[in-house]
Design a protein around this motif. Structure first.
Motif, PDB file in Angstrom:
ATOM      1  N   ALA A 118      39.765  47.794  37.442  1.00 54.80           N
ATOM      2  CA  ALA A 118      39.091  48.228  36.226  1.00 54.80           C
ATOM      3  C   ALA A 118      38.660  47.220  35.329  1.00 54.80           C
ATOM      4  CB  ALA A 118      40.130  49.355  35.416  1.00 54.80           C
ATOM      5  N   TYR A 119      37.417  47.299  34.933  1.00 53.33           N
ATOM      6  CA  TYR A 119      36.666  46.476  33.869  1.00 53.33           C
ATOM      7  C   TYR A 119      36.242  47.680  32.859  1.00 53.33           C
ATOM      8  CZ  TYR A 119      36.349  42.796  37.685  1.00 53.33           C
ATOM      9  OH  TYR A 119      36.399  42.131  38.747  1.00 53.33           O
ATOM     10  N   THR A 158      38.641  51.710  39.761  1.00 58.23           N
ATOM     11  CA  THR A 158      39.931  52.573  39.613  1.00 58.23           C
ATOM     12  C   THR A 158      40.320  52.528  38.089  1.00 58.23           C
ATOM     13  OG1 THR A 158      40.868  50.040  39.672  1.00 58.23           O
ATOM     14  CG2 THR A 158      40.808  51.204  41.738  1.00 58.23           C
ATOM     15  N   PRO A 159      41.036  53.302  37.759  1.00 60.91           N
ATOM     16  CA  PRO A 159      41.363  53.689  36.239  1.00 60.91           C
ATOM     17  C   PRO A 159      41.829  52.385  35.718  1.00 60.91           C
ATOM     18  CG  PRO A 159      42.342  55.486  37.616  1.00 60.91           C
ATOM     19  CD  PRO A 159      41.861  53.934  38.763  1.00 60.91           C
ATOM     20  N   ALA A 160      41.724  52.547  34.519  1.00 62.59           N
ATOM     21  CA  ALA A 160      42.431  51.345  33.522  1.00 62.59           C
ATOM     22  C   ALA A 160      43.554  52.248  32.739  1.00 62.59           C
ATOM     23  CB  ALA A 160      41.564  50.806  32.482  1.00 62.59           C
ATOM     24  N   TYR A 161      44.687  51.601  32.709  1.00 65.64           N
ATOM     25  CA  TYR A 161      45.903  52.536  32.167  1.00 65.64           C
ATOM     26  C   TYR A 161      46.228  51.820  30.796  1.00 65.64           C
ATOM     27  CZ  TYR A 161      46.262  54.242  36.942  1.00 65.64           C
ATOM     28  OH  TYR A 161      46.029  55.010  38.099  1.00 65.64           O
ATOM     29  N   GLU A 236      45.851  47.814  31.546  1.00 67.80           N
ATOM     30  CA  GLU A 236      46.568  47.491  32.857  1.00 67.80           C
ATOM     31  C   GLU A 236      45.633  48.021  33.814  1.00 67.80           C
ATOM     32  OE1 GLU A 236      50.341  48.905  35.131  1.00 67.80           O
ATOM     33  OE2 GLU A 236      51.039  47.983  33.186  1.00 67.80           O
ATOM     34  N   ASP A 237      45.545  47.301  34.945  1.00 67.58           N
ATOM     35  CA  ASP A 237      44.722  47.935  36.192  1.00 67.58           C
ATOM     36  C   ASP A 237      45.482  48.636  37.251  1.00 67.58           C
ATOM     37  OD1 ASP A 237      45.749  45.736  37.323  1.00 67.58           O
ATOM     38  OD2 ASP A 237      44.059  44.749  37.515  1.00 67.58           O
ATOM     39  N   PHE A 239      46.274  47.608  39.827  1.00 67.48           N
ATOM     40  CA  PHE A 239      47.247  46.490  40.695  1.00 67.48           C
ATOM     41  C   PHE A 239      48.235  45.930  39.687  1.00 67.48           C
ATOM     42  CE2 PHE A 239      42.812  46.510  42.291  1.00 67.48           C
ATOM     43  CZ  PHE A 239      43.029  46.464  43.638  1.00 67.48           C
ATOM     44  N   GLU A 240      48.295  46.663  38.548  1.00 63.98           N
ATOM     45  CA  GLU A 240      49.621  46.229  37.627  1.00 63.98           C
ATOM     46  C   GLU A 240      49.496  45.178  36.987  1.00 63.98           C
ATOM     47  OE1 GLU A 240      53.270  46.937  39.701  1.00 63.98           O
ATOM     48  OE2 GLU A 240      53.006  49.243  40.119  1.00 63.98           O
ATOM     49  N   GLU A 241      48.170  44.660  36.713  1.00 63.20           N
ATOM     50  CA  GLU A 241      47.781  43.375  36.001  1.00 63.20           C
ATOM     51  C   GLU A 241      47.291  43.741  34.807  1.00 63.20           C
ATOM     52  OE1 GLU A 241      48.488  40.381  37.206  1.00 63.20           O
ATOM     53  OE2 GLU A 241      48.777  40.833  39.283  1.00 63.20           O
ATOM     54  N   ASN A 242      48.051  42.731  33.862  1.00 66.12           N
ATOM     55  CA  ASN A 242      47.371  43.009  32.383  1.00 66.12           C
ATOM     56  C   ASN A 242      46.133  42.164  32.314  1.00 66.12           C
ATOM     57  OD1 ASN A 242      49.872  44.497  31.608  1.00 66.12           O
ATOM     58  ND2 ASN A 242      51.125  42.542  31.510  1.00 66.12           N
ATOM     59  N   ARG A 243      45.133  43.270  31.911  1.00 63.12           N
ATOM     60  CA  ARG A 243      43.812  42.639  31.706  1.00 63.12           C
ATOM     61  C   ARG A 243      43.389  42.695  30.140  1.00 63.12           C
ATOM     62  NH1 ARG A 243      42.750  40.234  36.259  1.00 63.12           N
ATOM     63  NH2 ARG A 243      43.541  41.497  38.202  1.00 63.12           N
ATOM     64  N   GLU A 244      42.322  42.195  29.669  1.00 64.97           N
ATOM     65  CA  GLU A 244      41.862  42.092  28.287  1.00 64.97           C
ATOM     66  C   GLU A 244      40.263  41.751  28.240  1.00 64.97           C
ATOM     67  OE1 GLU A 244      42.602  37.598  26.455  1.00 64.97           O
ATOM     68  OE2 GLU A 244      44.212  39.231  26.094  1.00 64.97           O
ATOM     69  N   THR A 245      39.810  42.368  27.306  1.00 62.76           N
ATOM     70  CA  THR A 245      38.417  42.094  26.992  1.00 62.76           C
ATOM     71  C   THR A 245      38.410  41.662  25.627  1.00 62.76           C
ATOM     72  OG1 THR A 245      37.491  43.660  28.762  1.00 62.76           O
ATOM     73  CG2 THR A 245      36.112  43.051  27.062  1.00 62.76           C
TER      74      THR A 245
END
Length: 285
Positions: A118-119, A158-161, A236-237, A239-245
């Motif tokens: 997810a982006y 994919t979804p962003a959680y 969280e994407d 792939f269970e990775e924490n993301r940020e923008t």
């Protein structure tokens, strides 16, 4: 056994050939003693074993066989070390291949993750999806916190959680200084998290901490400062990775014949255009 028989035969033959001495004969001296001195200290009995040609050939054959065995063992040792070296080389090759394969699989996983994850991006949103002006700004008045609507869009596959948005509206210098760092964002009174599906979006209203003052509006009119909206989106994407923008954009009035000052003195509703620069804090990880 054959060698013993040959030795006995040779001893008997040598004794029989001794000159002047009959086999097993003994003579008496004048004193009645025997004259046969064989086997005594003065005349010890000596037996000489003569190797026959057959014995020499057998010994040579045995020596040749032993040398051949030694040569064969030496070549076997060499061949064993060669096999050990080949095995070590194969282990090195297999290890290198396993490492390269692991790197390839890792790159494939990373590529798949980059393509499928997810982006979350941001863009200005209207106050109302149908009738509201684009990039709506509201409450631009001396007495109320100004608000700007933000649209959070998932452009991934994919979804962003657990999407959480923290954003603020503020008056900052224009243009921003080189290397500008985003100020500390205030903690939200109520934490709201949501799920954004692929190509889906959500709306968020960013507000200023305090109402815009007359002095700040004078700076905006002089073009030394602008209204900015900036913030941080965490999620969280798949792939269970924490993301940020992180995002930061300046706002400019887009209504012909209308300025922020006029909106500030009027009803506080105005459409604004966003300007963003990567060096001003825009990034996605």
């Amino acid at each position: 056994m054959s060698r013993l028989l040959i030795a006995i035969f040779i001893c008997a033959f040598v004794i029989w050939q001794l000159p002047g001495q009959p086999l097993y004969a003994a003579t008496q001296n004048s004193n009645g003693a025997s004259d046969d001195q064989r086997g005594t200290d003065k005349f010890p009995l000596t037996v000489k074993i003569v190797q026959t040609p057959e014995s020499d050939a057998a010994a040579a054959k045995v020596s040749t066989q032993e040398q051949s065995q030694l040569d064969a063992n030496w070549w076997l040792v060499r061949a064993t070390w060669v096999l050990v070296g080949v095995a070590i080389m194969q282990l090195c090759v297999f290890g290198l291949q396993a490492k390269r394969l692991g790197q390839t699989i890792k790159r494939m996983d990373e590529t798949a993750e980059h393509e499928l994850r997810a982006y979350i991006s941001v863009r200005p949103a209207p106050l109302h999806p149908v009738v509201g002006p684009p990039a709506a700004m509201q409450n631009l008045t001396p007495n109320t916190q100004v608000g700007v609507w933000i649209q959070n869009l998932n452009v991934g596959k994919t979804p962003a959680y657990r999407v959480e948005v923290r954003a603020i509206v503020d008056v900052l210098p224009f243009p921003l200084p080189h290397g500008w760092q985003m100020p500390q964002l205030p903690a939200p009174a109520v934490v709201s998290r949501t799920v954004i599906h692929p190509q889906g979006h959500s709306l968020f209203a960013a507000q200023s901490v305090n109402p815009i003052t007359d002095f700040q509006m004078t700076q905006i009119q002089a073009s030394t400062h602008r209204l900015y909206v900036y913030g941080l989106i965490t999620y969280e994407d798949a792939f269970e990775e924490n993301r940020e923008t992180r995002f930061c954009a300046s706002l400019e009035c887009t209504v012909p014949g209308l300025t922020f000052q006029q909106a500030y003195n009027g009803n506080g509703m105005v459409a604004a255009l966003w300007y963003g620069w990567p060096e001003d804090g825009n990034n996605a990880t």
